[in-house]
Enzyme design. Structure first.
Site, short mmCIF file in Angstrom:
data_model
loop_
_atom_site.label_atom_id
_atom_site.label_comp_id
_atom_site.label_asym_id
_atom_site.label_seq_id
_atom_site.Cartn_x
_atom_site.Cartn_y
_atom_site.Cartn_z
N ASP A 524 -0.85 0.96 3.64
CA ASP A 524 -0.56 1.65 4.93
C ASP A 524 0.36 0.92 5.44
O ASP A 524 0.70 -0.37 5.34
CB ASP A 524 -1.74 1.92 5.71
CG ASP A 524 -1.44 2.46 6.93
OD1 ASP A 524 -0.64 3.70 6.98
OD2 ASP A 524 -2.05 2.28 8.26
N ASP A 716 -5.82 0.48 8.01
CA ASP A 716 -6.51 0.02 9.22
C ASP A 716 -6.91 1.05 10.36
O ASP A 716 -7.63 0.93 11.22
CB ASP A 716 -5.62 -0.88 10.09
CG ASP A 716 -4.56 -0.33 10.84
OD1 ASP A 716 -4.03 0.72 10.37
OD2 ASP A 716 -4.55 -0.49 12.06
N ASP A 720 -7.30 6.52 8.19
CA ASP A 720 -7.35 5.89 6.73
C ASP A 720 -8.63 5.80 6.06
O ASP A 720 -9.02 5.45 4.68
CB ASP A 720 -7.09 4.48 6.70
CG ASP A 720 -5.62 4.19 6.92
OD1 ASP A 720 -4.62 5.12 6.64
OD2 ASP A 720 -5.05 3.41 7.75
#
Length: 822
Positions: A524, A716, A720
């Site tokens: 990410d 995080d 997600d």
């Protein structure tokens, strides 16, 4: 600085002679810390757990229980019988060791007594899993601890403990101080038994030696018989005292109608002793007292070595379990006077004074004072963190410079340190697929041993009857399920502890195995590759509304969001009257919609806002590291906020390290595609996608897995969580959303990306050691069992082989632990 910060507190006087715990009989580490009035007198307790249980026993009307116990030692009593398991169902007692899991779920860490081998672990786990209401049970063979999760509406903890006792074992809540005392007692007992067995073996060998060297037949029958009787007398203490653990465990196994490793061991020892004793009494036949005593000595040496290895592994794991100090200085709500209390008595809302050098006794907020704190217990980073008014204090961190006054927000089992400790225990007790297979083999192996011993006895009885008995004894002795049982737990415990020291929390043991076979890593961007602390770089007005009013609208919409960009928006100074949103709706990965002042308003991505506001007039593209946030209504566009979030310094090193390990690296982000492409270009990533939703991330990983790829996802954010759950291995940043951390297999508490590479290195080392241990244990048993059955080795050599098998496994695990400490 308030008056309370300058207060000095006198601790209670400590008696010169430290008594034993009135409840369990173990030594009291700190007199005066825990007391309960029992039978009309205040009694010392060794820990918060004993204090809570003793208080519950008294309050429940079972005080007479203490009148019926046997005396243990001056100043304390040891229970002759176990306390009723219903005692542990009392909420007061459970407050010390039970943590809530959701609305009705409960989780506790229990110590198990009587665990001798992996077959014991297998039996307890299998039996407890069948109980209605028990949702999870994992037992760590290395530490003898059980992580139990249950539904409080269906079953009670007392019923679970009763079920354990029905199998012939005992269970009680884990408490670090109490466990240390019990470990020390077990160590001393083990050394005494080892000494008796070793001394007996040496003395018996002295009497057996003349017979071995008497080739000329000069040893008279009378002298040989005297030596036999002397050997019998010297062997008796070894059988009656040193063999106690083998016999008691075997007796418990047989009562429960099961077979553990100590059943064949005890059969072999008793059969050899009985045959030798009969030969001595009858004056004919061979005696093997020297082999029996040496066998017992070697077995006890192996067990003692195993105990030392388990204690070392447990000690490496327990640094988080012993974070809470014994005392805390609480400031009374009325007059602000300081009072010294036991730390476990703290409750949310209490005000506490933390002096320089003291451990913070709970989670809380600084309300007065300025200092710095060492949070390395949790993060692995030794750098001091500045703390001022409003800053968060983590229980277990150490105040370094100046006194601090804090307000408790979470105490005891609710603290962050306690929660992380439970995750680590769960991981250490978990079993990768390879370990579960070995446990099944170890369970079956005991039956194989008994069947092989019986077949060996019958086979040799037909060929050479004089060798039949001792050949079957050798079969009982030589095989070693213990080596299989030890192959993984010590190595896994060492790996879990090594990760924890580096600020990496392993929450599922299966991740250690999965980390080794990875092919792809999906990253990410926001909060993972970037620092997650965006600041406003530019504002573009797209309508007639001023900056102040646009900001007020955006802040009203983002007020409940935990996204880093939302945090940056909310941190901006307000210059207009706050707005009240109605019908607030979150669209994960896209944005937020609400009705404000009668207008449908959206904030979020370009595509999300465009669906309502229409086509956007031309705007210059955002630069690398800038994340755009758009604002619009059903009447048109209002604004674009450009937030800049810097890449983490270690981001390039992470990508290079992953590539060096042969992994393909992908970048997926919900941010603007142009921004994502620029970040990918900086890091040299060819595979990248921007503007993706949480479902798009999930589907992307699923497509990779459909191609036979094994995928690790690092993220995080709240968005997600779905993709983290889908991944083969998932890693969350420590500063990320709680839901992401719950779904993750590993959590980087320090927030440093190099922890990913460390986790990979430690996992590879651990799995290599485990595979080596399994290879040795299986190879040894495959060779040793036929050799004993064919008469190639006798009981004495079988004992050496069995001890050596465990020794090799323990030594290899110790080598791993030493390597991971570097």
């Amino acid at each position: 600085m308030t008056q309370s910060l300058a207060a000095t507190v006198e601790p209670r006087a400590v008696p010169a002679a430290v008594p034993a715990c009135f409840h369990c009989g173990l030594p009291v580490p700190q007199a005066g810390a825990f007391r309960v009035t029992v039978l009309g007198r205040p009694r010392e307790m060794c820990c918060a757990g004993c204090e809570a249980v003793a208080r519950t026993i008294v309050d429940a009307g079972f005080e007479s229980y203490y009148e019926t116990r046997d005396s243990a030692q001056e100043g304390g009593l040891r229970p002759a019988d176990l306390p009723p398991p219903e005692i542990y169902d009392d909420p007061l007692a459970q407050a010390q060791f039970v943590a809530p899991v959701g609305e009705h779920g409960r989780e506790a860490l229990l110590m198990l007594e009587g665990i001798r081998c992996s077959a014991c672990v297998w039996l307890n786990e299998r039996y407890l899993r069948q109980l209605p209401g028990v949702s999870a049970i994992s037992i760590n063979y290395a530490t003898r601890r059980a992580q139990v999760t249950w539904d409080s509406r269906v079953i009670k903890l007392g019923q679970i403990i009763s079920a354990v006792r029905s199998l012939g074992y005992d269970a009680y809540p884990f408490e670090p101080t109490r466990q240390l005392a019990r470990d020390e007692k077990e160590r001393r007992s083990s050394l005494w038994r080892l000494f008796v067995a070793g001394f007996g073996a040496m003395q018996v060998m002295m009497y057996a030696f003349p017979r071995y060297i008497d080739d000329a037949g000069t040893l008279s029958a009378e002298a040989e018989q005297v030596m036999r009787w002397a050997s019998l007398v010297l062997t008796l203490p070894v059988i009656l005292f040193a063999c106690g653990p083998f016999f008691s465990s075997a007796r418990a196994d047989l009562r429960a109608r099961r077979l553990g490793i100590d059943v064949p061991v005890s059969l072999g020892i008793l059969a050899g002793f009985a045959a030798s004793a009969w030969a001595t009494l009858s004056g004919g036949g061979e005696v093997y007292f020297d082999s029996i005593t040496m066998l017992v000595f070697l077995l006890l040496a192996s067990r003692s070595m195993e105990l030392s290895a388990r204690r070392a592994a447990t000690a490496r794991l327990d640094h988080l379990a012993r974070w809470m100090p014994s005392f805390a200085t609480r400031l009374r709500s009325g007059d602000g006077e300081a009072e010294r209390i036991a730390a476990h008595e703290l409750r949310p809302g209490d005000r506490v004074l933390v002096a320089p050098g003291e451990t913070v006794p709970a989670d809380g907020l600084v309300v007065a004072g300025s200092s710095s704190a060492d949070e390395s217990l949790l993060t692995g980073e030794s750098r001091a963190v500045e703390k001022g008014a409003g800053a968060q204090l983590i229980g277990g961190s150490v105040n370094i410079a100046q006194p601090l006054e804090m307000q408790v927000t979470r105490a005891g089992m609710e603290t962050q340190a306690a929660a992380i400790g439970r995750l680590i225990e769960r991981a250490a007790a978990g079993k990768p697929r390879l370990v579960e297979s070995a446990d099944r083999i170890a369970h079956v192996l005991t039956w194989v041993v008994l069947a092989a011993a019986g077949a060996t006895l019958l086979g040799w009885a037909l060929v050479e009857p004089s060798r039949a008995f001792w050949a079957s004894v050798a079969v009982l002795m030589v095989t070693c399920p213990c080596a299989l049982g030890l192959a993984a737990p010590i190595a896994l415990t060492s790996a879990t502890a090594a990760l924890a020291r580096r600020g990496i929390v392993l929450t599922r043991a299966q991740a250690v195995e999965s980390m080794v076979g990875l092919t792809d890593v999906v990253l990410d961007k926001t909060g993972t590759l970037t620092e997650g602390k965006p600041g406003l770089a530019h504002f573009d007005a797209l309508g007639k509304m001023a900056y102040e009013d646009c900001l007020a609208l955006a802040q009203a919409l983002e007020s409940g969001s935990r996204h880093p960009v939302a945090g940056a928006l909310l941190a901006l100074p307000r210059a207009a009257q706050p707005r009240q949103p109605r019908h607030l709706t979150h669209f994960p990965g896209s944005g937020i919609e609400a009705t404000i002042d009668g207008m449908r308003t959206r904030v979020g991505t370009l595509q999300f806002v465009r669906e309502m506001a229409g086509e956007l007039p031309g705007l210059p593209d955002a630069r690398a590291h800038q994340s755009p946030v758009f604002l619009g209504t059903d009447e048109g566009w209002l604004a674009r906020f450009l937030f800049e979030d810097r890449l983490r310094p270690e981001a390039s090193g992470l990508v290079e390290g992953l590539r060096a390990s042969g992994l393909q690296v992908h970048l997926l982000s919900g941010d603007d595609p142009g921004v994502v492409r620029e970040v990918a270009g900086v890091l040299g990533l060819a595979s990248c996608q921007g503007g993706v939703s949480p479902q798009d991330k999930h589907d992307y990983v699923k497509r990779l897995q459909a191609q036979g790829r094994r995928v690790c996802v690092i993220g995080d954010g709240l968005n997600d969580a779905p993709v983290l759950a889908q991944a083969d291995v998932s890693i969350a940043m420590g500063q990320g959303a709680a839901l992401a951390q719950q779904q993750a297999d590993l959590v980087l508490l320090s927030g440093k990306l190099h922890g990913v590479l460390e986790a990979g290195r430690i996992s590879r080392s651990a799995m290599a050691a485990i595979r080596q241990n399994f290879a040795w244990a299986l190879a040894y048993n495959c060779v040793a069992l036929p050799a004993a059955a064919l008469g190639l080795i006798g009981p004495w050599e079988a004992a050496i082989g069995m001890a050596a098998s465990s020794f090799v496994v323990v030594l290899n695990s110790a080598r791993l632990a030493a390597a991971l400490r570097k």
